[in-house]
Motif scaffolding. Sequence first.
Motif, PDB file in Angstrom:
ATOM      1  N   GLY A  77       7.653   5.359  -3.026  1.00 37.02           N
ATOM      2  CA  GLY A  77       7.229   5.532  -1.677  1.00 37.02           C
ATOM      3  C   GLY A  77       5.413   6.265  -1.901  1.00 37.02           C
ATOM      4  O   GLY A  77       5.015   6.590  -0.876  1.00 37.02           O
ATOM      5  N   LEU A  78       4.913   5.934  -2.962  1.00 35.13           N
ATOM      6  CA  LEU A  78       3.666   6.495  -3.255  1.00 35.13           C
ATOM      7  C   LEU A  78       2.599   5.400  -2.859  1.00 35.13           C
ATOM      8  O   LEU A  78       2.662   4.092  -2.808  1.00 35.13           O
ATOM      9  CB  LEU A  78       3.533   6.522  -4.628  1.00 35.13           C
ATOM     10  N   VAL A  79       1.302   6.070  -2.365  1.00 31.81           N
ATOM     11  CA  VAL A  79       0.355   4.972  -1.608  1.00 31.81           C
ATOM     12  C   VAL A  79      -0.452   4.754  -3.073  1.00 31.81           C
ATOM     13  O   VAL A  79      -1.161   5.453  -3.557  1.00 31.81           O
ATOM     14  CB  VAL A  79      -0.590   5.877  -0.830  1.00 31.81           C
ATOM     15  N   THR A  80      -0.563   3.455  -3.488  1.00 35.42           N
ATOM     16  CA  THR A  80      -1.388   3.017  -4.684  1.00 35.42           C
ATOM     17  C   THR A  80      -1.621   3.700  -5.637  1.00 35.42           C
ATOM     18  O   THR A  80      -2.687   4.031  -6.119  1.00 35.42           O
ATOM     19  CB  THR A  80      -2.818   2.392  -3.899  1.00 35.42           C
TER      20      THR A  80
ATOM     21  N   THR B 151      -3.231   9.640 -10.302  1.00 35.27           N
ATOM     22  CA  THR B 151      -4.462   9.441  -9.211  1.00 35.27           C
ATOM     23  C   THR B 151      -3.875   8.353  -8.317  1.00 35.27           C
ATOM     24  O   THR B 151      -3.075   7.417  -8.598  1.00 35.27           O
ATOM     25  CB  THR B 151      -5.936   9.001  -9.862  1.00 35.27           C
ATOM     26  N   SER B 152      -4.135   8.575  -6.967  1.00 30.03           N
ATOM     27  CA  SER B 152      -3.803   7.528  -5.896  1.00 30.03           C
ATOM     28  C   SER B 152      -5.245   7.077  -5.255  1.00 30.03           C
ATOM     29  O   SER B 152      -6.109   7.865  -4.950  1.00 30.03           O
ATOM     30  CB  SER B 152      -3.210   8.508  -4.656  1.00 30.03           C
ATOM     31  N   MET B 153      -5.311   5.711  -5.486  1.00 32.38           N
ATOM     32  CA  MET B 153      -6.434   5.067  -4.815  1.00 32.38           C
ATOM     33  C   MET B 153      -6.623   5.196  -3.271  1.00 32.38           C
ATOM     34  O   MET B 153      -7.814   4.910  -2.855  1.00 32.38           O
ATOM     35  CB  MET B 153      -6.597   3.646  -5.366  1.00 32.38           C
ATOM     36  N   GLY B 154      -5.468   5.380  -2.531  1.00 34.77           N
ATOM     37  CA  GLY B 154      -5.381   5.498  -1.354  1.00 34.77           C
ATOM     38  C   GLY B 154      -5.768   4.162  -0.768  1.00 34.77           C
ATOM     39  O   GLY B 154      -5.340   3.017  -1.372  1.00 34.77           O
ATOM     40  N   VAL B 155      -5.828   4.080   0.584  1.00 37.93           N
ATOM     41  CA  VAL B 155      -6.079   2.751   1.384  1.00 37.93           C
ATOM     42  C   VAL B 155      -7.602   2.134   0.893  1.00 37.93           C
ATOM     43  O   VAL B 155      -8.485   3.155   0.977  1.00 37.93           O
ATOM     44  CB  VAL B 155      -6.152   2.876   3.061  1.00 37.93           C
ATOM     45  N   PRO B 156      -7.894   0.745   0.367  1.00 30.95           N
ATOM     46  CA  PRO B 156      -9.185   0.420  -0.013  1.00 30.95           C
ATOM     47  C   PRO B 156     -10.294   0.870   0.946  1.00 30.95           C
ATOM     48  O   PRO B 156     -11.274   0.940   0.347  1.00 30.95           O
ATOM     49  CB  PRO B 156      -8.676  -0.898  -0.362  1.00 30.95           C
TER      50      PRO B 156
ATOM     51  N   LEU C 262       0.750  -1.108  -0.107  1.00 27.19           N
ATOM     52  CA  LEU C 262       0.033  -0.103   0.112  1.00 27.19           C
ATOM     53  C   LEU C 262       0.777   1.237   0.110  1.00 27.19           C
ATOM     54  O   LEU C 262       0.271   2.314  -0.307  1.00 27.19           O
ATOM     55  CB  LEU C 262      -0.970   0.009   1.235  1.00 27.19           C
ATOM     56  N   SER C 263       2.277   1.227   0.193  1.00 27.36           N
ATOM     57  CA  SER C 263       2.996   2.274   0.439  1.00 27.36           C
ATOM     58  C   SER C 263       4.223   2.193  -0.349  1.00 27.36           C
ATOM     59  O   SER C 263       5.043   3.005  -0.154  1.00 27.36           O
ATOM     60  CB  SER C 263       3.289   2.588   1.655  1.00 27.36           C
ATOM     61  N   SER C 264       4.429   1.362  -1.649  1.00 29.03           N
ATOM     62  CA  SER C 264       5.582   1.082  -2.253  1.00 29.03           C
ATOM     63  C   SER C 264       5.109   1.284  -3.751  1.00 29.03           C
ATOM     64  O   SER C 264       6.105   1.180  -4.532  1.00 29.03           O
ATOM     65  CB  SER C 264       6.142  -0.056  -2.307  1.00 29.03           C
TER      66      SER C 264
END
Length: 355
Positions: free
Chosen positions: A125-128, A144-149, A104-106
């Motif tokens: 080091g990006l979040v999704t 775009t970053s999907m973030g934590v699902p 989730l953070s790589s």
Amino acid sequence: MAEGVSTPQEIDALWVELWSGNRSGPASMMDAVGLETVALIEQHYIKERGLPAAHVDFLRSYIDAGRLGAKSVKGGLHPTGTTIKAKGEARCWHDNVHAPEKPLSSGRILVGSANGRPLRELVTGLVTPDGIGVSLRAGRIFWTSMGVPSDNDGRVCSCRLDGSDVRDIIPRGRLYFSDREGMRVWRAGFDGSRLELLVQTGDRGREEERADPARWCVGVTVSPATGHFFWTQKGESKASQGRIFLAGIDMPAGADAATRRDVECLFQRLPEPIDLEMDEAHGVLYWTDRGELSDYGLVSRGLHEAIGLSLDLRNRHTYAADLGGTVYVADMDGGHRRKFYDDCRSFAGLTHVPA
């Protein structure tokens, strides 16, 4: 397995022995695809055919424990690493997921070339991270970053072409262009200003709508020549519920994202459409689909969960990326396809930058 009669290792060993042409058994295949994806597909069959749900309940015990399969550091039905093969080793069609230690953070933004030169990390080091685009005029990359699902924390980010000055331009909780689980399509200026909601396909506050993948907006492309923008709504995984819609670039007078009446369903009953691009000069719409059975023109098949798509209209090439860690280039009709990056970590979006 759910009844404790056998283990994943025993079932896979029996499968490989009986069908010698297969390198992986069903448990390994499910780990490679992802147990949550398998559960979603099976839930569709249960609903459509009235089948018992014991096997999905069994998978849920793994999913709830964070054991999602090859992409999870906790493993899945098999221990960590069982369905991952080292770079350069032979691997079967299903061994198509490359799991980072911190999934989730790589995430990374990479730069490469169709000549296959080594990939260069631009941002790490990006979040999704998911979809991506480049504006040479603005001198910036946007993604775009999907973030934590499980959280409503998606965003749109930007950096300079050299990877510096990374910033969020659309704050957390909103996405530029498509917000999948938010069931929305947005647009905004390059600096994040003039944020405008264009399409709203459901109410996130309603569980039955939020959990309906047929409402999830995924890929978006704009066609100024026709005055329309197009987007995909994926549906359940490979369930032929996918659709492609279009609407006018200009919002109809007196309408809003939920009430506009110029929305038209262009294609339906697609397996699972994701990204899309328009060739305006020839009036052709291209899209990637994670399934392969379609009533529409098939340009290229055999990708391992196709995701990103970009067109090189000057040289008449298509570029595609998949979750199997491969980037492809081909002619616009699918001919002369070749891989120029392979056996890498899972790719999501990609964009072509003219030389």
